[in-house]
Write a protein that holds these residues in place. Structure first.
Motif, PDB file in Angstrom:
ATOM      1  N   ALA A  80       0.834  -1.204   0.000  1.00  0.00           N
ATOM      2  CA  ALA A  80       0.000   0.000   0.000  1.00  0.00           C
ATOM      3  C   ALA A  80       0.872   1.259   0.000  1.00  0.00           C
ATOM      4  O   ALA A  80       0.593   2.211  -0.735  1.00  0.00           O
ATOM      5  CB  ALA A  80      -0.931  -0.004   1.213  1.00  0.00           C
ATOM      6  N   ARG A  81       1.915   1.263   0.799  1.00  0.00           N
ATOM      7  CA  ARG A  81       2.836   2.403   0.829  1.00  0.00           C
ATOM      8  C   ARG A  81       3.535   2.576  -0.517  1.00  0.00           C
ATOM      9  O   ARG A  81       3.662   3.691  -1.022  1.00  0.00           O
ATOM     10  CB  ARG A  81       3.897   2.208   1.915  1.00  0.00           C
ATOM     11  N   CYS A  82       3.998   1.465  -1.070  1.00  0.00           N
ATOM     12  CA  CYS A  82       4.755   1.499  -2.325  1.00  0.00           C
ATOM     13  C   CYS A  82       3.893   1.997  -3.490  1.00  0.00           C
ATOM     14  O   CYS A  82       4.331   2.845  -4.274  1.00  0.00           O
ATOM     15  CB  CYS A  82       5.311   0.120  -2.626  1.00  0.00           C
ATOM     16  N   ASP A  83       2.680   1.466  -3.594  1.00  0.00           N
ATOM     17  CA  ASP A  83       1.797   1.837  -4.714  1.00  0.00           C
ATOM     18  C   ASP A  83       0.998   3.103  -4.448  1.00  0.00           C
ATOM     19  O   ASP A  83       0.296   3.580  -5.341  1.00  0.00           O
ATOM     20  CB  ASP A  83       0.816   0.690  -5.013  1.00  0.00           C
ATOM     21  N   GLN A  84       1.075   3.628  -3.215  1.00  0.00           N
ATOM     22  CA  GLN A  84       0.335   4.822  -2.830  1.00  0.00           C
ATOM     23  C   GLN A  84      -1.163   4.656  -3.045  1.00  0.00           C
ATOM     24  O   GLN A  84      -1.842   5.552  -3.565  1.00  0.00           O
ATOM     25  CB  GLN A  84       0.856   6.051  -3.587  1.00  0.00           C
ATOM     26  N   LYS A  85      -1.679   3.477  -2.668  1.00  0.00           N
ATOM     27  CA  LYS A  85      -3.124   3.252  -2.719  1.00  0.00           C
ATOM     28  C   LYS A  85      -3.505   2.239  -1.641  1.00  0.00           C
ATOM     29  O   LYS A  85      -2.646   1.579  -1.061  1.00  0.00           O
ATOM     30  CB  LYS A  85      -3.575   2.780  -4.102  1.00  0.00           C
ATOM     31  N   SER A  86      -4.779   2.136  -1.366  1.00  0.00           N
ATOM     32  CA  SER A  86      -5.266   1.263  -0.299  1.00  0.00           C
ATOM     33  C   SER A  86      -5.360  -0.192  -0.756  1.00  0.00           C
ATOM     34  O   SER A  86      -5.708  -0.467  -1.906  1.00  0.00           O
ATOM     35  CB  SER A  86      -6.659   1.712   0.161  1.00  0.00           C
ATOM     36  N   TYR A  87      -5.029  -1.072   0.188  1.00  0.00           N
ATOM     37  CA  TYR A  87      -5.192  -2.514  -0.011  1.00  0.00           C
ATOM     38  C   TYR A  87      -5.868  -3.086   1.218  1.00  0.00           C
ATOM     39  O   TYR A  87      -5.628  -2.621   2.331  1.00  0.00           O
ATOM     40  CB  TYR A  87      -3.847  -3.216  -0.211  1.00  0.00           C
TER      41      TYR A  87
ATOM     42  N   ASP B  22      -4.019   2.151   4.199  1.00  0.00           N
ATOM     43  CA  ASP B  22      -4.101   3.264   3.246  1.00  0.00           C
ATOM     44  C   ASP B  22      -2.736   3.509   2.597  1.00  0.00           C
ATOM     45  O   ASP B  22      -1.777   2.773   2.841  1.00  0.00           O
ATOM     46  CB  ASP B  22      -4.658   4.521   3.921  1.00  0.00           C
ATOM     47  N   ALA B  23      -2.656   4.539   1.785  1.00  0.00           N
ATOM     48  CA  ALA B  23      -1.434   4.842   1.040  1.00  0.00           C
ATOM     49  C   ALA B  23      -0.243   5.160   1.940  1.00  0.00           C
ATOM     50  O   ALA B  23       0.903   5.106   1.504  1.00  0.00           O
ATOM     51  CB  ALA B  23      -1.688   6.009   0.090  1.00  0.00           C
ATOM     52  N   TYR B  24      -0.510   5.467   3.216  1.00  0.00           N
ATOM     53  CA  TYR B  24       0.562   5.765   4.171  1.00  0.00           C
ATOM     54  C   TYR B  24       0.879   4.559   5.064  1.00  0.00           C
ATOM     55  O   TYR B  24       1.709   4.651   5.956  1.00  0.00           O
ATOM     56  CB  TYR B  24       0.190   6.970   5.033  1.00  0.00           C
TER      57      TYR B  24
END
Length: 158
Positions: free
Chosen positions: A64-71, A124-126
């Motif tokens: 999630a951090r790497c792709d900057q999107k939620s998983y 989340d993205a963070y």
């Protein structure tokens, strides 16, 4: 009268009582060793399951951090399984999908009671987790908890 020059000798073997007592002692020792080994093997299976669960949670968080999107990390307690769509397992292009009831883990249940009843954990993205809490993995009388903090920190607790 003819006398024997050879004195009467008694046999020097073991009596049946001595053999039975020895076998009884050996069987008690072997059963104690088997119980100890069985318990140790069960703890090892549970620890492996907890390590895998925590590693996969971290993988989803890091993706999630790497792709900057939620998983989302989706747990299915009834099947003792979890999966994460869109997150690949190491050395495989497939999504993460693990059943903890199967070998080598063989856990008996996992509890989401401390995770506010949710079956999904979304990063989340963070890398922040929603919801946070503790998931307990159980194998027999033994438990290991996986604590997920709101900030995304993942750790095992006993």
């Amino acid at each position: 009268m003819l006398q024997s020059t050879v004195p009467f000798r008694r046999c020097t073997g073991f009596t049946i009582v001595e053999i039975v007592v020895t076998m009884l002692i050996l069987s008690v020792l072997v059963s104690m060793a088997a119980l100890s080994f069985s318990g140790s093997l069960g703890r090892s299976h549970l620890q492996n399951a907890a390590d895998r669960f925590a590693a996969d949670l971290r993988l989803v968080r890091d993706q999630a951090r790497c792709d900057q999107k939620s998983y989302s990390f989706i747990m299915i307690p009834a099947n003792l399984s979890y999966h994460a769509v869109g997150v690949s397992m190491l050395h495989s292009p497939e999504n993460i999908s693990v059943c903890l009831a199967d070998s080598p883990y063989k856990i008996t249940s996992f509890s989401l009671a401390n995770i506010q009843g949710a079956t999904n954990i979304t990063f989340d993205a963070y890398g922040r987790a929603t919801p946070d809490g503790i998931i307990e993995l159980v194998r027999g009388p033994q438990k290991i908890g996986i604590k997920i903090s709101e900030g995304g920190k993942i750790e095992q607790v006993q």
